[in-house]
Design a protein around this motif. Sequence first.
Motif: not given
Length: 65
Positions: A25, A28, A42
């Motif tokens: 995450v 991302a 993601l």
Amino acid sequence: MTSIEELSSEMILALLLSLHVLIGVVGAIVAYYKGRSLKQWLLIGIACGTPALLVALVMKRETTA
């Protein structure tokens, strides 16, 4: 405080999986701030974890023309 020897294998697996997803995450988010698609990254981040973060850190910011 609990030592690592006292944790069950299920707890260790859950901890490692959680760290993997958290790192993905973060990757991302880095990619998003560099102009990439958040949804795409993601998925990449959750699937790849640390390598996705490393790639996101070294890739260039996407420029709009």
